[in-house]
Design a protein around this motif. Structure first.
Motif, PDB file in Angstrom:
ATOM      1  N   LEU A  32       0.817  -1.212   0.000  1.00 27.83           N
ATOM      2  CA  LEU A  32       0.000   0.000   0.000  1.00 27.83           C
ATOM      3  C   LEU A  32       0.850   1.261   0.000  1.00 27.83           C
ATOM      4  O   LEU A  32       0.398   2.317  -0.455  1.00 27.83           O
ATOM      5  CB  LEU A  32      -0.938  -0.001   1.209  1.00 27.83           C
ATOM      6  N   THR A  35       1.216   3.327  -3.138  1.00 29.64           N
ATOM      7  CA  THR A  35       0.253   4.329  -3.591  1.00 29.64           C
ATOM      8  C   THR A  35       0.802   5.744  -3.444  1.00 29.64           C
ATOM      9  O   THR A  35       0.298   6.676  -4.073  1.00 29.64           O
ATOM     10  CB  THR A  35      -1.063   4.212  -2.795  1.00 29.64           C
ATOM     11  N   VAL A  58      -0.871   3.350   3.587  1.00 37.28           N
ATOM     12  CA  VAL A  58      -2.130   2.770   4.060  1.00 37.28           C
ATOM     13  C   VAL A  58      -3.154   3.877   4.295  1.00 37.28           C
ATOM     14  O   VAL A  58      -4.324   3.771   3.889  1.00 37.28           O
ATOM     15  CB  VAL A  58      -1.899   1.965   5.352  1.00 37.28           C
ATOM     16  N   ALA A  61      -4.278   5.227   0.927  1.00 39.52           N
ATOM     17  CA  ALA A  61      -5.195   4.294   0.259  1.00 39.52           C
ATOM     18  C   ALA A  61      -6.584   4.357   0.892  1.00 39.52           C
ATOM     19  O   ALA A  61      -7.600   4.364   0.189  1.00 39.52           O
ATOM     20  CB  ALA A  61      -4.635   2.870   0.319  1.00 39.52           C
TER      21      ALA A  61
END
Length: 206
Positions: A32, A35, A58, A61
């Protein structure tokens, strides 16, 4: 030697679940964190902070999912989703993949979906051999024209990896509804019967 072997297995049983859990969490966080690459270089947290802080991907996301969910929930968002569905539906090859994935995700994650809501005991792969399955609904389409009586669509997972399995259609009378949650049933399957649910009483599906 017997004591050493006993201690070794006790150590494995203690350390292995923790190690695998930590490894899985590290893999999820690292994945994650990718991203963050969608941000402009000058906004990259590593560049702003001067060091890498795990877990920011995280949060990003989750933020993206919340924003997309909020947009998709209003009138304009639903219109945009309908337009994108039509667009993907006109692209060869892509439409077959997109439609299949969308149908499965809608079934699994929709608030109105009934997938994996009930665990049942069924005879599989032959009579007098029992396993746990999950009711996903009822047969539809032309299938119902060839099945007489009351039938259920059941997903029978494999062990210890429940993401693989078999889709079967069984008579409702041949399925025994289990008084255990889907999570308990999944743990029972994944553990190969080692983690036994606290409540195992069952009743026939009505």
């Amino acid at each position: 030697m017997a004591s050493l072997r006993k201690w070794l297995f006790a150590g494995l049983l203690t350390v292995l679940p923790v190690a695998i859990t930590v490894w899985v969490l590290q893999w999820i966080i690292a994945t994650l964190d990718q991203t963050l690459l969608i941000l402009p270089e000058r906004w990259q947290p590593d560049r702003l902070l001067g060091f890498h802080l795990p877990g920011l991907g995280v949060l990003l996301a989750l933020g993206i999912l919340l924003v997309v969910g909020a947009v998709a929930s209003n009138f304009a968002g639903r219109k945009l989703l309908a337009w994108s569905d039509r667009l993907f539906g006109r692209i060869p090859v892509v439409r077959s993949i997109y439609s299949g994935v969308k149908q499965v995700s809608d079934t699994l994650f929709s608030e109105n979906g009934n997938a994996f809501r009930t665990a049942v005991l069924v005879q599989w792969p032959r009579p007098d051999v029992w396993t746990i399955g999950f009711v996903t609904g009822a047969p539809g389409g032309d299938v119902v024209n060839h099945l007489l009586g009351d039938w259920l669509s059941v997903y029978v997972p494999t062990t210890p990896n429940p993401t693989g399995g078999y889709f079967v259609m069984l008579r409702r009378s041949e399925c025994i509804e289990l008084r255990m949650s889907v999570d308990e049933a999944l743990r029972y399957v994944i553990s190969m019967g080692v983690v036994v649910p606290a409540k195992t009483a069952s009743t026939l599906v009505k």
